[in-house]
Design an enzyme around this catalytic site. Structure first.
Site, PDB file in Angstrom:
ATOM      1  N   LYS A  26       0.849  -1.195   0.000  1.00 10.44           N
ATOM      2  CA  LYS A  26       0.000   0.000   0.000  1.00 10.44           C
ATOM      3  C   LYS A  26       0.885   1.245   0.000  1.00 10.44           C
ATOM      4  O   LYS A  26       1.918   1.278   0.683  1.00 10.44           O
ATOM      5  CB  LYS A  26      -0.909  -0.033   1.233  1.00 10.44           C
ATOM      6  CG  LYS A  26      -1.959   1.050   1.312  1.00 10.44           C
ATOM      7  CD  LYS A  26      -2.868   0.774   2.507  1.00 10.44           C
ATOM      8  CE  LYS A  26      -3.865   1.876   2.756  1.00 10.44           C
ATOM      9  NZ  LYS A  26      -4.740   1.573   3.910  1.00 10.44           N
ATOM     10  N   SER A  37      -9.187   2.623   2.930  1.00  5.54           N
ATOM     11  CA  SER A  37      -8.215   3.213   2.035  1.00  5.54           C
ATOM     12  C   SER A  37      -7.364   2.201   1.281  1.00  5.54           C
ATOM     13  O   SER A  37      -6.522   2.586   0.465  1.00  5.54           O
ATOM     14  CB  SER A  37      -7.292   4.130   2.850  1.00  5.54           C
ATOM     15  OG  SER A  37      -6.625   3.393   3.874  1.00  5.54           O
ATOM     16  N   SER A  86      -9.993   0.111   7.227  1.00  4.69           N
ATOM     17  CA  SER A  86      -9.443   0.224   5.877  1.00  4.69           C
ATOM     18  C   SER A  86      -8.931  -1.075   5.281  1.00  4.69           C
ATOM     19  O   SER A  86      -8.601  -1.123   4.094  1.00  4.69           O
ATOM     20  CB  SER A  86      -8.313   1.261   5.859  1.00  4.69           C
ATOM     21  OG  SER A  86      -8.832   2.562   6.006  1.00  4.69           O
TER      22      SER A  86
END
Length: 489
Positions: A87, A162, A186
């Site tokens: 990420k 996210s 997330s």
């Protein structure tokens, strides 16, 4: 087994998209496939699918190929040769560190962390960085820096956020497993929207991922992965957990054997604000209840964690805005007159502005509110082995409705709605997971959320193995990968 110096056929390489990370690593260990072949197959799939899904914030393919050529798999590498994505909030040497922001787009990482060192030791090969909302703030992945990441089940819909790029990449079969992080949901929310297994470990269970412990929101954030199988997630946690945890995660076989314990499961249907969920989310929860009862567990209706949702929400946004404000100050000090606040998204800027207007005592009050909420939540879970609820109130929502240029009050309200079930585990420090047990008539996945007391990660994994065995979801992911292959061929 083929000879090590021969090449796998195109059909064999394409079939890798249907395998989880454990099976891909097994192919490497037997010599059926080389690490370079795994990496090249994933890169080819990125080339075909990324234009349709937009999962990549940046790549370092040449570096990945170099690591693949140099890899010498050993017994201590559970994921030897397996390609993955990190990420774009986790710094990694040789890669960019953009944080979903236009200001940092293209900037090289200054170094790694204990966490990335653990991933290297596990044998994972990093292809690039997956898309994320700016600084992980929003529950959708639609940034001004990279555009919208699209849901593989329906490209008009959001992946959530996210960890949006991570779930889209794994659900589509680009990579079998990907790093993700979770400060309020997330990992778990996007996993629900994309039909993956999404686990958030207990607070402080894993090695440090580079966040300074003094950061106001550091206690809320945990790093882990999104995966196609339970065993991949458990193996990832075993590879990244601290050596000083009171009890190390048991082996996969022991976790499976431990799944026959009769559990007391408390189930609730309304979030911390008292809101209900969509009809499809109700159907998903009812499916999970029936499955748990069929497996011999006691499912008891309860009211859920007794916390003040409004106070905890205000505390969360106060701490988040303050943390961002500190980042703004650091960047401005380094850049001087070149600092341009408008390169941050409007929503990010507004959170900082609101935090700067708070009275001096606001941060102490926010920390106190979180501490009180944690104690209240722990009193609730003490009566049960596991708490069960929806993960999110609905299936994936349309792109273009909750992006960073929308009204900030609307976005805050949407975040509260989206994280109404998942945020409790974050501020309480519990392990929690979204399990993909249900698909709507339109073919969209909806996860169910299971949480346990801090330190009970093994208990949750044991339950997850039992759920996966009783209602396997991987055939749906394989079918999705095959459908996407046909569309992109």
């Amino acid at each position: 087994m083929r000879p090590m110096n021969s090449e796998a056929s195109p059909a064999q390489l394409e079939s890798l998209a249907s395998l989880d990370a454990t099976d891909q690593a097994r192919l490497v260990s037997t010599g059926a496939v080389s690490p370079l072949e795994l990496v090249d197959a994933a890169i080819k799939r990125i080339d075909r699918l990324n234009p349709h899904l937009n999962v990549l914030a940046s790549n370092a393919f040449d570096l990945a190929r170099k690591h693949a050529r140099e890899m010498r798999p050993t017994a201590g590498m559970p994921f030897a040769g397996v390609p993955t994505l990190l990420k774009d909030l986790l710094a990694y040497p040789g890669h960019q560190a953009g944080f979903g922001s236009r200001l940092f787009k293209g900037q090289p990482a200054q170094g790694g962390s204990d966490y990335t060192a653990a991933l290297d030791a596990a044998g994972l090969i990093v292809l690039g960085k997956s898309t994320t909302s700016e600084f992980g703030l929003l529950g959708t992945t639609e940034t001004l820096a990279h555009g919208a990441t699209k849901n593989p089940w329906n490209p008009s819909l959001s992946t959530g956020g996210s960890s949006g790029g991570a779930v889209a990449a794994v659900a589509s079969g680009i990579v079998p497993i990907a790093h993700a992080s979770d400060g309020g949901g997330s990992i778990r929310g996007p996993s629900s929207f994309c039909g993956l297994f999404g686990f958030k470990p207990s607070r402080d269970r894993t090695v440090n991922a580079g966040l300074p412990p003094t950061m106001p929101t550091a206690r809320l954030i945990g790093d882990h992965c999104v995966s196609r199988s339970v065993r991949d997630s458990a193996t990832w946690l075993a590879a990244t957990e601290r050596k000083d945890v009171p009890q190390a995660l048991p082996s996969i076989d022991d976790l499976k054997r431990g799944s026959r314990k009769r559990l007391r499961i408390g189930v609730y249907r309304r979030d911390a604000f008292g809101h209900g969920v969509s009809a499809s989310a109700e159907d998903a929860l009812n499916t999970a209840i029936s499955l748990c009862e069929a497996l011999g567990h006691d499912v008891i209706v309860c009211d859920g964690p007794d916390v003040d949702a409004r106070e905890t929400s205000q505390a969360f946004f106060a701490l988040t805005g303050t943390a961002l404000g500190g980042l703004f100050d650091q960047i401005a000090a380094m850049m001087g007159g070149a600092f341009d606040e408008t390169l941050f998204e409007p929503y990010t800027v507004e959170l900082v502005r609101r935090a700067r207007r708070l009275p001096e005592a606001a941060i102490a009050d926010a920390v106190s509110a979180m501490t009180i909420a944690e104690a209240q939540a722990n009193r609730t879970i003490a009566a049960y082995d596991v708490l069960l609820s929806p993960t999110v109130p609905f299936s994936a929502f349309p792109l273009g409705t909750e992006g960073p240029t929308e009204d900030p009050d609307q976005l805050i309200a949407f975040t509260e709605r989206l994280a109404g079930f998942t945020n409790v585990a974050s501020f309480a420090g519990w392990p929690a997971m979204s399990v993909p047990l249900f698909w709507t008539q339109d073919g969209l996945p909806i996860g169910c959320h299971f949480a346990a007391a801090t330190g009970e990660d093994a208990l949750l994994f044991s339950l997850a193995f039992q759920l996966e065995e009783a209602m396997p979801w991987q055939p749906r992911l394989v079918a999705l990968s095959e459908r996407l292959s046909c569309l992109s061929a």
